[in-house]
Structures are given as structure tokens and as C-alpha cells.
Design an enzyme around this catalytic site. Structure first.
Site, PDB file in Angstrom:
ATOM      1  N   LYS A  77       0.864  -1.178   0.000  1.00 39.76           N
ATOM      2  CA  LYS A  77       0.000   0.000   0.000  1.00 39.76           C
ATOM      3  C   LYS A  77       0.898   1.224   0.000  1.00 39.76           C
ATOM      4  CE  LYS A  77      -1.807   2.901   2.691  1.00 39.76           C
ATOM      5  NZ  LYS A  77      -1.776   4.084   1.807  1.00 39.76           N
ATOM      6  N   GLU A  83      10.224   1.384  10.061  1.00 39.89           N
ATOM      7  CA  GLU A  83      11.179   2.426   9.700  1.00 39.89           C
ATOM      8  C   GLU A  83      10.437   3.752   9.818  1.00 39.89           C
ATOM      9  OE1 GLU A  83      13.372  -0.556   6.542  1.00 39.89           O
ATOM     10  OE2 GLU A  83      12.080   1.022   5.805  1.00 39.89           O
ATOM     11  N   CYS A 127      13.788  11.327   5.746  1.00 39.51           N
ATOM     12  CA  CYS A 127      13.858  10.883   7.136  1.00 39.51           C
ATOM     13  C   CYS A 127      15.183  11.239   7.792  1.00 39.51           C
ATOM     14  CB  CYS A 127      13.608   9.382   7.204  1.00 39.51           C
ATOM     15  SG  CYS A 127      14.634   8.453   6.072  1.00 39.51           S
ATOM     16  N   GLU A 132       9.672  16.132  14.672  1.00 41.21           N
ATOM     17  CA  GLU A 132      10.024  16.039  13.254  1.00 41.21           C
ATOM     18  C   GLU A 132       9.101  16.958  12.455  1.00 41.21           C
ATOM     19  OE1 GLU A 132       8.990  12.478  11.058  1.00 41.21           O
ATOM     20  OE2 GLU A 132      10.936  12.517  10.070  1.00 41.21           O
TER      21      GLU A 132
HETATM   22  P1  NAD Z   1       2.504   8.368   7.554  1.00 36.69           P
HETATM   23  O1  NAD Z   1       2.908   7.612   8.758  1.00 36.69           O
HETATM   24  O2  NAD Z   1       1.421   9.348   7.648  1.00 36.69           O
HETATM   25  O3  NAD Z   1       2.073   7.356   6.391  1.00 36.69           O
HETATM   26  C1  NAD Z   1       2.933   6.316   5.939  1.00 36.69           C
HETATM   27  C2  NAD Z   1       2.087   5.216   5.313  1.00 36.69           C
HETATM   28  O4  NAD Z   1       1.267   4.642   6.331  1.00 36.69           O
HETATM   29  C3  NAD Z   1       1.129   5.713   4.222  1.00 36.69           C
HETATM   30  O5  NAD Z   1       1.046   4.742   3.211  1.00 36.69           O
HETATM   31  C4  NAD Z   1      -0.195   5.823   4.983  1.00 36.69           C
HETATM   32  O6  NAD Z   1      -1.333   5.714   4.164  1.00 36.69           O
HETATM   33  C5  NAD Z   1      -0.087   4.630   5.919  1.00 36.69           C
HETATM   34  N1  NAD Z   1      -0.941   4.726   7.110  1.00 36.69           N
HETATM   35  C6  NAD Z   1      -1.350   5.851   7.743  1.00 36.69           C
HETATM   36  N2  NAD Z   1      -2.156   5.531   8.773  1.00 36.69           N
HETATM   37  C7  NAD Z   1      -2.250   4.185   8.793  1.00 36.69           C
HETATM   38  C8  NAD Z   1      -2.944   3.257   9.620  1.00 36.69           C
HETATM   39  N3  NAD Z   1      -3.713   3.667  10.631  1.00 36.69           N
HETATM   40  N4  NAD Z   1      -2.832   1.941   9.359  1.00 36.69           N
HETATM   41  C9  NAD Z   1      -2.058   1.513   8.329  1.00 36.69           C
HETATM   42  N5  NAD Z   1      -1.389   2.341   7.507  1.00 36.69           N
HETATM   43  C10 NAD Z   1      -1.466   3.663   7.746  1.00 36.69           C
HETATM   44  O7  NAD Z   1       3.864   9.028   6.991  1.00 36.69           O
HETATM   45  P2  NAD Z   1       4.042   9.952   5.718  1.00 36.69           P
HETATM   46  O8  NAD Z   1       3.584  11.319   6.044  1.00 36.69           O
HETATM   47  O9  NAD Z   1       3.508   9.271   4.501  1.00 36.69           O
HETATM   48  O10 NAD Z   1       5.641   9.938   5.552  1.00 36.69           O
HETATM   49  C11 NAD Z   1       6.495  10.760   6.273  1.00 36.69           C
HETATM   50  C12 NAD Z   1       7.128  10.013   7.422  1.00 36.69           C
HETATM   51  O11 NAD Z   1       7.859   8.885   6.934  1.00 36.69           O
HETATM   52  C13 NAD Z   1       8.144  10.843   8.180  1.00 36.69           C
HETATM   53  O12 NAD Z   1       7.946  10.678   9.547  1.00 36.69           O
HETATM   54  C14 NAD Z   1       9.486  10.256   7.750  1.00 36.69           C
HETATM   55  O13 NAD Z   1      10.531  10.441   8.672  1.00 36.69           O
HETATM   56  C15 NAD Z   1       9.132   8.826   7.565  1.00 36.69           C
HETATM   57  N6  NAD Z   1      10.115   8.137   6.727  1.00 36.69           N
HETATM   58  C16 NAD Z   1      10.988   7.259   7.323  1.00 36.69           C
HETATM   59  C17 NAD Z   1      11.960   6.610   6.569  1.00 36.69           C
HETATM   60  C18 NAD Z   1      12.932   5.622   7.196  1.00 36.69           C
HETATM   61  O14 NAD Z   1      13.630   4.930   6.472  1.00 36.69           O
HETATM   62  N7  NAD Z   1      13.002   5.540   8.514  1.00 36.69           N
HETATM   63  C19 NAD Z   1      12.036   6.857   5.199  1.00 36.69           C
HETATM   64  C20 NAD Z   1      11.139   7.754   4.628  1.00 36.69           C
HETATM   65  C21 NAD Z   1      10.162   8.392   5.403  1.00 36.69           C
END
Ligand code: NAD
Length: 484
Positions: A171, A246, A280, A379
Site C-alpha cells: 500500500k 522504519e 527521514c 520532526e
Molecule cells: P505516515 O505515517 O502518515 O504514512 C505512511 C504510510 O502509512 C502511508 O502509506 C499511509 O497511508 C499509511 N498509514 C497511515 N495511517 C495508517 C494506519 N492507521 N494503518 C495503516 N497504515 C497507515 O507518513 P508519511 O507522512 O507518509 O511519511 C512521512 C514520514 O515517513 C516521516 O515521519 C518520515 O521520517 C518517515 N520516513 C521514514 C523513513 C525511514 O527509512 N526511517 C524513510 C522515509 C520516510
């Protein structure tokens, strides 16, 4: 129309529902996207489950050849992928073409080559008993990815998971559905069987939750925010379902006075404001040794002002827009928080005058940031960075580690002893010395603290996608009495 990709073909949602995807550089709708829910996820998981046994029994070297072919096809279609990624995410076409797509091909090739190189410990056998351990794939992996580097984030999971013999239901973030769907189509063209890689689009609380909860999904591989990652970790814990998490980061970047300041300014710019700070490992806390604060700050502010924002397809653009209106509001909200906390706004903090459409925000630099501020602790995930002075190496290390996250850290110094001392003292899974973030498939990295669990990259990442089995074989005819 962007459909789900299930069992080797594009399909609409069973409910017929859709949502709209927009180009963040213009705010205009670019596609209608299938909006998945539990029924669509179930269909995709069943397909992945049915494909699993055959895929896991393909000889690893053969699996590797198919994944390698996928990398070749991706490079052949490089322009097409780079274009779609820019329209979908606002990332510049130039960086997609020259960095992201080749980076993904490198990852596919690395794990394609690793498919037949999994090693397991073999303890000494004892007479009459043969023992060995094997690494086995989990089955269906439920992969959940963010929007900031859509193709890269999908590839990091997919390449290692498929190489180990798992099947995947992914997803993608609702903001960026395009390139992962194209990748699924390409996998079929590469000869990867239908059902091995499926994509379901939709929102986290619908498709995402259905994937996490599905009993046939044997492991969750999540990349995203720490708030959602923690929630999924708790849910998976209750189901005793393993989860690779992650999550977010809040990296520090320490500039010691003996550093090459010009190099450090250049590196800080990239490490903090590259991709609009939407990564990130973004170094949003810049710690500068007191004696060089004025010189460093002046140079950083000047360089930040020179970052060219605009059309992601224009070759002179350095950064495109922020991903969405919601994220724009979140980031500008943090600018207001910074001001109200008495950090000193040195530049940026507003939409550039010449960009009326899309979600553009000027690169923003705060001075006099302190650890009690929210802009230090939370963040932001946008082009906002703060500068904090320090007086000694010990103070710099303490400040850098004063953070709930543990993804990355950077520092700039020339003294060799210091380089080793500080590298050892920083509480982060990745440390970059005298350079901005640099990633290759071969280099493993751990994930710490509120940034998540597991390990990324290298052969070590294969452990995320395999489970160990120990086998004991008695070939001596010996009877093991249960009572002596
Ligand atoms: P997010 O947590 O809002 O969403 C990430 C994914 O999770 C999306 O596909 C979203 O639809 C899904 N999601 C959201 N709520 C959910 C739920 N209740 N159940 C299941 N899935 C759910 O994050 P974002 O805004 O898309 O991305 C930014 C974040 O990602 C930042 O915090 C960034 O640091 C992190 N990030 C981390 C890494 C790493 O390698 N550690 C890499 C890239 C981004």
C-alpha cells in the site's frame, strides 16, 4: 485512472470508489485512483498467498535473474518513471532521472545478486545427530510506504522481500500512487509471476489497516511517521505479527570549528533542505561551534536563499513543492511555533512571491534554537532548520543525542581522533562525517529509538524478510529415553 494491481492486472475497487491524486506543483488533479478497502486487500492478499509457494520454490538464482531483469527494464523506462514521479510527488525530474531511478535499479540488482547468497549458521554436529539451520521467507509481506521518495521507498522493501522468496502486497501512500503501479506492471514484463507483487491503493485507516489486520499477512514492513509506526507496532504485537518499522528522524548536524566551513555549509544545505527537508535523515538541528556561528550562519542563510524553487521539470529548479496542502499547513504551523518559542527567523517561512500555485515554501532557517523548543524535538518534515551554538565537544555530543529519534547524525571535523570519538558517541544508526547523506545498497544500518526497529540495507536487510528454522536429524538409531 490508476487502478490496483492484483494478480497480474489492473483492477478497480470492488466498491467502485475512487479518490483524486493531485500534482503538488500546481494543485491540479492528475488522476483518479482506485480507493481500496478490506475487500480489495483481501483479494490482493489471496493472490499473493496463492503465488507464494511456487515463488518461494523458484531457485534463488533464478529469482535473482527475474529481479535483475526488472532493474534493466526500469532503466530502459527511466524517463517515463522520472516524469510520473515528478508529477505525482513534486520531486525534480532531474533528480528522479539521475538519482532515484538508478538508485532503485542498483537496489534491485544488489538483492537480485544476494538471492542465492543467504547464509545460515551451521553449528558443529555431534555424532549421530545432524543439525542445520535454514532461512525461510515469511510468506505474504504487507508493505506500507510513505510519499517522500515513492519509488525508492517501494523498492527498498520490494527488492529484498522478493529476493528472499516472499510475495508482497504494497500500500503506497495515497499522495503518490503512480510509479509503484508502473513498477508492478513492469514486474510482470520482467517475468515475475502474477500475484508475487500486488498493489492496493487507498488510505491508511482503510486499506492500510486492512493489510495490517489480515491474518494471511505474515509480516508488516512499514515506513512512515513514528506516530503511525508505533500504532502499527502495538497492533502487530497484539497479533504476534512481526513488524519492521522504519519511522521518523530528527538528525543533528554538528559543525566543529576545525571543519572546512565552505564544505560544511554546502553539506548542511543538502542534508537539511534537500528534497525540501522531506526525508527521514534530514538534519534539521544544526549545532555550530560558538566561534564560527556568525560566519556559518551568514553563509547558510545566503545559500538557503539561493535555492531555486519552482517547476520540477525545469532543469534549473533545485526543489519542487511540498507534497500537499495538508503538509504545507503542518510545516508552516511549525514556522509559527518556532517564532512563538522565540527562535530567530533568519530567512524563509513563507510562500515565495513568484509561485502562486502549488505548495511552495521558502527554505527556512531559524537561529537561537534551544532543546526545549518543539522545533528542536519534533520532526517537521519540511524545509525548516534551526541553528544552535555549542562550546565543547562534550556539549555537542550531549545536544546531538538529546532527541527521541535515532536514525542519522552528521558532523564536520578534521581532527582524526575527534572523528572517531564523536562517531562512537553519537546515538544514531547512520553517521556521516564530512558529507551529506549517501546511500548504497551494500552498507547496512541499524534503526534506533523512536526511529524504529530492524536494519536497513546490506545483506543484513535480508534478515528482515526471512525467519530461521533449526533442523535436528537423528541418524544413529539412538533412542532418547524420556525417563532414565
Ligand atoms: P505516515 O505515517 O502518515 O504514512 C505512511 C504510510 O502509512 C502511508 O502509506 C499511509 O497511508 C499509511 N498509514 C497511515 N495511517 C495508517 C494506519 N492507521 N494503518 C495503516 N497504515 C497507515 O507518513 P508519511 O507522512 O507518509 O511519511 C512521512 C514520514 O515517513 C516521516 O515521519 C518520515 O521520517 C518517515 N520516513 C521514514 C523513513 C525511514 O527509512 N526511517 C524513510 C522515509 C520516510
Amino acid at each position: 485512472m490508476i487502478n490496483h494491481f492484483i494478480d497480474g492486472k489492473g483492477v478497480e475497487s470492488i466498491s467502485g470508489r475512487t479518490f483524486l491524486s493531485e500534482n503538488p506543483a500546481t494543485g491540479e488533479t492528475i488522476a483518479e485512483v482506485a480507493r481500496g478497502d478490506a475487500e480489495d486487500v483481501d483479494r490482493a492478499v489471496r493472490s499473493a498467498d496463492a503465488a507464494f509457494l511456487d515463488w518461494s520454490r523458484v531457485a534463488p538464482a533464478e529469482r535473482g535473474k527475474l529481479i535483475y531483469k526488472l532493474a534493466d527494464l526500469l532503466m530502459e523506462r527511466r524517463e517515463e518513471f522520472a516524469r510520473a514521479e515528478s508529477e505525482d510527488s513534486g520531486k525534480t525530474y532531474r533528480s528522479n532521472l539521475n538519482i532515484d531511478v538508478p538508485f532503485c535499479a542498483d537496489f534491485f540488482r544488489y538483492y537480485a545478486g544476494a538471492a542465492d547468497k543467504l547464509r545460515t549458521p551451521v553449528p558443529n554436529n555431534e555424532p549421530g545427530i545432524h543439525r542445520y539451520a535454514v532461512r525461510e521467507p515469511y510468506g505474504v509481506i504487507g508493505a506500507i510506504a510513505p510519499w517522500n521518495f515513492p519509488l525508492v521507498m517501494a523498492t527498498l522493501k520490494l527488492s529484498a522481500a522478493l529476493a528472499c522468496g516472499n510475495t508482497v502486497v504494497m500500500k503506497m501512500a495515497e499522495q503518490t500512487p503512480a510509479t509503484v503501479t508502473m513498477l508492478a506492471e513492469l514486474a510482470i514484463e520482467a517475468g515475475i509471476p502474477a500475484g508475487v507483487f500486488n498493489v492496493v491503493h487507498g488510505f491508511g485507516n482503510e486499506a492500510g489497516q486492512a493489510l495490517v489486520q489480515h491474518p494471511k499477512v505474515k509480516k508488516i514492513a512499514f515506513t512512515g511517521s513514528s506516530a503511525i509506526g508505533k500504532l502499527l507496532g502495538e497492533q502487530c504485537g497484539r497479533m504476534t505479527k512481526p513488524a519492521l518499522l522504519e519511522m521518523g528522524g530528527k538528525s543533528a548536524n554538528i559543525i566543529f570549528a576545525d571543519a572546512d566551513v565552505e564544505m560544511a555549509v554546502n553539506g548542511a544545505l543538502q542534508a537539511s533542505l534537500g528534497n525540501n527537508g522531506q526525508f527521514c535523515l534530514a538534519a534539521s538541528r544544526i549545532l555550530v561551534e560558538e566561534s564560527i556561528v556568525p560566519r556559518f550562519t551568514e553563509a547558510l542563510v545566503e545559500r538557503a536563499r539561493s535555492i531555486r524553487l519552482g517547476d520540477p521539470f525545469d532543469a534549473s529548479t533545485n526543489c519542487g513543492p511540498i507534497i500537499s496542502q495538508k503538509q504545507f499547513e503542518r510545516v508552516t504551523g511549525y514556522v509559527e511555533v518556532g517564532k512563538s518559542e522565540n527562535a530567530r527567523l533568519l530567512t524563509g517561512g513563507k510562500r515565495p512571491d513568484h509561485l502562486k500555485k502549488g505548495y511552495f515554501l521558502e527554505p527556512t532557517v531559524f537561529g537561537e534554537m534551544t532543546p526545549d523548543m518543539r522545533i528542536w524535538r519534533e520532526e517537521i518534515f519540511g524545509p525548516v532548520v534551526g541553528i544552535t551554538p555549542f562550546r565543547s565537544e562534550d556539549e555537542a555530543i550531549a545536544l546531538a543525542n538529546d532527541c527521541d529519534y535515532g536514525l542519522g547524525a552528521y558532523f564536520w571535523a578534521k581532527d582524526v581522533d575527534r572523528v572517531h570519538r564523536v562517531s562512537a558517541a553519537l546515538d544514531a544508526g547512520l553517521v556521516f562525517v564530512n558529507m551529506p547523506a549517501y546511500m548504497t545498497p551494500i552498507m547496512p544500518a541499524g534503526i534506533r529509538n523512536m526511529s524504529g526497529t530492524g536494519q536497513n540495507f546490506g545483506l543484513e536487510a535480508l534478515e528482515n524478510y526471512t525467519k530461521l528454522k533449526g533442523v535436528y536429524i537423528n541418524y544413529s538409531g539412538r533412542i532418547f529415553p524420556w525417563l532414565k
